[in-house]
Design an enzyme around this catalytic site. Structure first.
Site, PDB file in Angstrom:
ATOM      1  N   PHE A 467      19.618  10.123  51.741  1.00  0.00           N
ATOM      2  CA  PHE A 467      18.977   8.823  51.630  1.00  0.00           C
ATOM      3  C   PHE A 467      17.455   8.883  51.569  1.00  0.00           C
ATOM      4  O   PHE A 467      16.807   7.837  51.559  1.00  0.00           O
ATOM      5  CB  PHE A 467      19.399   7.940  52.808  1.00  0.00           C
ATOM      6  CG  PHE A 467      20.882   7.681  52.841  1.00  0.00           C
ATOM      7  CD1 PHE A 467      21.480   6.891  51.888  1.00  0.00           C
ATOM      8  CD2 PHE A 467      21.670   8.248  53.827  1.00  0.00           C
ATOM      9  CE1 PHE A 467      22.847   6.650  51.909  1.00  0.00           C
ATOM     10  CE2 PHE A 467      23.038   8.019  53.861  1.00  0.00           C
ATOM     11  CZ  PHE A 467      23.627   7.222  52.896  1.00  0.00           C
ATOM     12  N   VAL A 470      11.534  13.691  53.519  1.00  0.00           N
ATOM     13  CA  VAL A 470      10.656  13.714  54.681  1.00  0.00           C
ATOM     14  C   VAL A 470       9.416  14.534  54.333  1.00  0.00           C
ATOM     15  O   VAL A 470       9.522  15.669  53.865  1.00  0.00           O
ATOM     16  CB  VAL A 470      11.357  14.315  55.913  1.00  0.00           C
ATOM     17  CG1 VAL A 470      10.423  14.279  57.117  1.00  0.00           C
ATOM     18  CG2 VAL A 470      12.637  13.553  56.220  1.00  0.00           C
ATOM     19  N   LYS A 485       9.330   9.659  56.686  1.00  0.00           N
ATOM     20  CA  LYS A 485      10.625   9.636  56.015  1.00  0.00           C
ATOM     21  C   LYS A 485      10.645   8.479  55.028  1.00  0.00           C
ATOM     22  O   LYS A 485      10.640   7.317  55.423  1.00  0.00           O
ATOM     23  CB  LYS A 485      11.747   9.494  57.040  1.00  0.00           C
ATOM     24  CG  LYS A 485      13.142   9.531  56.422  1.00  0.00           C
ATOM     25  CD  LYS A 485      14.224   9.501  57.494  1.00  0.00           C
ATOM     26  CE  LYS A 485      15.609   9.587  56.882  1.00  0.00           C
ATOM     27  NZ  LYS A 485      16.675   9.605  57.913  1.00  0.00           N
ATOM     28  N   ASP A 591      26.274  11.960  62.894  1.00  0.00           N
ATOM     29  CA  ASP A 591      25.899  12.970  61.895  1.00  0.00           C
ATOM     30  C   ASP A 591      25.190  14.142  62.570  1.00  0.00           C
ATOM     31  O   ASP A 591      24.131  14.589  62.129  1.00  0.00           O
ATOM     32  CB  ASP A 591      25.008  12.347  60.823  1.00  0.00           C
ATOM     33  CG  ASP A 591      24.916  13.221  59.564  1.00  0.00           C
ATOM     34  OD1 ASP A 591      25.777  14.108  59.399  1.00  0.00           O
ATOM     35  OD2 ASP A 591      23.994  13.018  58.760  1.00  0.00           O
TER      36      ASP A 591
END
Length: 765
Positions: A467, A470, A485, A591
């Site tokens: 998504f 960074v 990010k 995650d």
């Protein structure tokens, strides 16, 4: 061309690029020498050769590149001395040579560079004295000379009142003498460095008193003078530096007398270490006014008296070590209510009476009370004699409890309300001085982030995911870098991922969780929606890069011993315990994997990437993840029940934790090509237990340890590796009901850490 797996030499033909202004070949596998012909690139402004295998000397001919502003040669094998000619470069602003094999003296000419702002020569073999002119530069704001062989005294700061110096690190050298202070009419005091925010003098041979003039460093956030030979009383003036927030470390010196009551002024301080000195007297009750303390170490002194009742205000304390003193009286019962406690060491004092039963005292691996002969307990869990009580005493106690409990509740409520007010006011005060707090108050624009990342350039990238990207960013006029990010909003699920991460990180705070500094939600110059998070920057990357250094082009020096891996596992478990059991409602990460475990400068682990995280309410999801297609998590680490449509649960995180433990000891990813035909990481480990554990261990774990008996090393590592393997296997059981609770997994990994520490200390030379 950073990070492109380039190898071979840098061709001398680079001289033909006469108009070249910017050269970035960092994070490759280049070897050989830096060609002397590079001086023909007369327009060169930046040269970045970070993290290669370059050898030989730094070419003196670089001094002919008059346009040079930034030279980055970090993490190579460069030898020889630093060319003095570099100090004559008229536009030089940044010099980064850490982690090489440079020798010789630091050239005095470096201090005469008119625009030089950053000098980092850390981790080399430089010797001789520090040139006084370097410490009296009117341009330098950052100096790191740590981990060298520098000797002599610290030069006087004769121009300190006009110095812009903010960061000074001289750690691990052979410096001697006293810390510079005013002498007669000569103004050479370090206390005149009013812009200084970080000062590190630890692990040298400094002597004398701690200068009271240090209080003039009124913007100091971290001070470390540990592991020297400083003596005398701690100057009370030191505690008027209200900006001290990140840490004060005076441990391992020869400091005497009492701890000044003025210590209570450090209302923003997070970490205090005064251990291994000769301090006497009582622990000042004013220390309880340092309400933001999360780490307190006063062990191995001559402190006496009781533990102050004011410690009830230390609601965020995570670790406290008061061992090896002469403390007396009872262990305060309010310690039970300090829910953030993860480690409490009260051993080898003269404490007496019953040990409290609740809170941290229910975890025998987190509490150490041995060496207090007058203590007793109602349960054998803490390994002290059981308390003897008569029926009359029990009856009397019940009456006391009936009266005392309601009264205690009223007192707790009153103190709690007062504490909330105090914390709110003191947090507001901290925000005016701490860099992170300043950034939290700022509304960031797209332009701010664009400039901080050099236009979102490729060489600023430190990580990427489904998504977003960074970047490492550096805001103008700020010392410490940040991580930025940036979300790929065109990616399916990215907008809700951004909102989920904001929601998850908004109200959680723990030393093992990544901290969000601020956010940016705006539009870019093309009119497209732009969203980004500004996070703490973790200088040691992520756990994946350390477990698989070859894949990330890290050097062999970047390897983790078993002790370090266990400590990181404890940090991960502590974060999960906080998310699952201390948050209301509980939060599931969803995650967990090595790339989402970030490591700071002290190798403390921080969980990151909460884009898939889910709050739970009454054992169910508070909101669903319909915006994200497919199973929640990453292949290999995702709990098997998620793939079958089961709801998010804390057991899913425990499964991922188990896989990480197995990866830590084997060095094998769960998606390794070797796992096929019914063999997976779990069965690979299980088949080796217990007699063939050495066959599956990651080779560096049993490598030669200098000064240690190799047979004892192997025995110790194998013993603890078997325990880690068993914990990893039970955590990664196929059925969620067969996995341990978070509390049990956390307690077990702490026990493994304690056993490893004991065994390792016994390993002979």
């Amino acid at each position: 061309m950073p990070g492109n797996q380039l190898n071979g030499h840098i061709s001398p033909d680079i001289a033909q690029l006469s108009r070249l202004r910017y050269l970035n070949l960092s994070m490759n596998s280049l070897d050989g020498e830096i060609p002397q012909t590079i001086s023909s690139c007369s327009h060169l402004e930046t040269i970045d050769l970070y993290s290669n295998s370059l050898q030989g000397n730094i070419p003196p001919s670089l001094g002919q590149c008059s346009a040079l502003q930034t030279i980055i040669l970090s993490s190579n094998n460069l030898q020889g001395s630093i060319p003095p000619e570099l100090g004559l470069l008229p536009n030089l602003s940044a010099l980064f040579f850490p982690s090489n094999k440079l020798t010789g003296n630091i050239p005095e000419l470096l201090g005469s560079s008119k625009y030089l702002r950053w000098v980092n020569l850390q981790n080399n073999s430089l010797s001789g004295r520090i040139p006084p002119i370097l410490f009296n530069s009117t341009s330098l704001s950052y100096i790191d000379l740590s981990q060298n062989w520098l000797s002599g005294s610290i030069p006087p700061f004769t121009q300190a009142s006009s110095s812009p110096l903010q960061y000074l690190k001289l750690t691990e050298n052979n410096l001697s003498g006293v810390i510079p202070h005013s002498l007669g009419e000569i103004p050479q005091s370090i206390g005149k460095l009013e812009q200084l925010t970080n000062l590190y003098f630890e692990e040298n041979d400094l002597t004398g008193l701690i200068p009271s003039s240090l209080h003039g460093c009124k913007h100091l956030t971290k001070l470390n003078l540990s592991s020297n030979n400083l003596y005398g009383r701690i100057p009370p003036e030191l505690f008027s530096i209200y900006t001290l927030s990140e840490g004060l470390d005076l441990s391992y010196n020869q400091l005497t007398e009492d701890i000044p009551a003025e210590i209570g002024r450090l209302i923003n301080l997070n970490s205090l270490r005064l251990s291994n000195n000769k301090l006497s007297g009582e622990i000042p009750s004013t220390l309880g006014e340092c309400v933001l303390l999360d780490s307190l170490h006063l062990e191995k002194n001559f402190l006496q008296g009781s533990i102050p009742n004011s410690f009830i205000n230390l609601r965020g304390i995570a670790e406290m070590d008061l061992s090896h003193n002469n403390l007396s009286g009872r262990i305060p019962e309010f310690f039970e209510s300090l829910s953030s406690f993860q480690f409490l060491n009260l051993s080898f004092n003269d404490l007496e009476g019953p040990v409290p039963e609740g809170g941290v005292f229910t975890n025998s691996s987190a509490v150490f009370i041995q060496g207090n002969r007058k203590l007793c307990a109602t349960s054998p869990i803490l390994q002290v004699p059981l308390c003897s009580t008569s029926p009359h005493k029990r009856k009397r106690t019940s009456y006391i409890v009936a009266i005392a409990v309601p009264l205690a509740i009223m007192v707790d409520v009153t103190l709690g309300c007062a504490l909330v007010i105090v914390l709110k006011k003191r947090n507001q005060a901290k925000q005016l001085t701490d860099q992170s707090a300043r950034l939290m108050l700022k509304n960031f624009s797209y332009t701010d982030l664009f400039k901080a990342t050099d236009g979102f350039s490729a060489d600023s990238v430190v990580g990427s995911g489904t998504f977003g990207m960074v970047y490492k960013g550096q805001f103008e006029f700020e010392l410490c870098p940040v991580a930025i990010k940036v979300f790929r909003l065109q990616q399916l699920g990215a907008p809700s991922n951004f909102l989920s991460e904001c929601e998850a990180l908004r109200n959680i705070r723990h030393r093992n969780l990544i901290r969000v500094i601020s956010l940016c939600s705006t539009f870019d110059p093309t009119g497209s929606e732009f969203k980004a998070l500004i996070l703490e920057y973790m200088s040691n990357g992520n756990l994946e890069g350390w477990l698989h250094p070859k894949m990330f082009r890290q050097t062999a020096e970047k390897s983790l011993g078993l002790g370090s891996r266990i400590t990181i596992a404890v940090d991960i478990a502590a974060a999960l315990d906080y998310l699952h059991n201390r948050c209301t409602p509980p939060l599931v990460h969803c995650d967990l994997k090595p790339s989402n475990v970030l490591l700071d400068a002290e190798m403390v682990a921080h969980l990151s990437d909460f884009g898939l995280a889910k709050f739970l309410s009454n054992g169910s999801e508070l909101f669903n993840s319909s915006s994200i297609a497919g199973p929640r998590g990453s292949i290999g680490y995702i709990a098997p029940e998620y793939g079958m449509g089961s709801k998010v649960s804390v057991e899913g995180d425990i499964y991922s934790f188990g896989i990480i433990l197995l990866e830590m000891i084997t060095g094998k990813r769960p998606t390794d090509e070797m796992f096929k035909d019914g063999i997976n990481l779990q069965s690979f480990v299980e088949l080796s237990l217990p007699n063939k554990i050495n066959e599956i261990l990651e080779p560096s774990l049993t490598a030669y340890h200098e000064g240690k008996d190799i047979d004892q090393v192997v025995d110790t590592i194998q013993s603890c590796a078997i325990q880690l393997a068993n914990l990893g296997l039970v955590c990664s059981e196929m059925s969620p009901k067969d996995r341990p609770t978070t509390e049990d997994a956390y307690a077990e990994i702490i026990a493994i850490k304690e056993e490893f520490s004991v065994l390792w200390n016994r390993v002979g030379s």
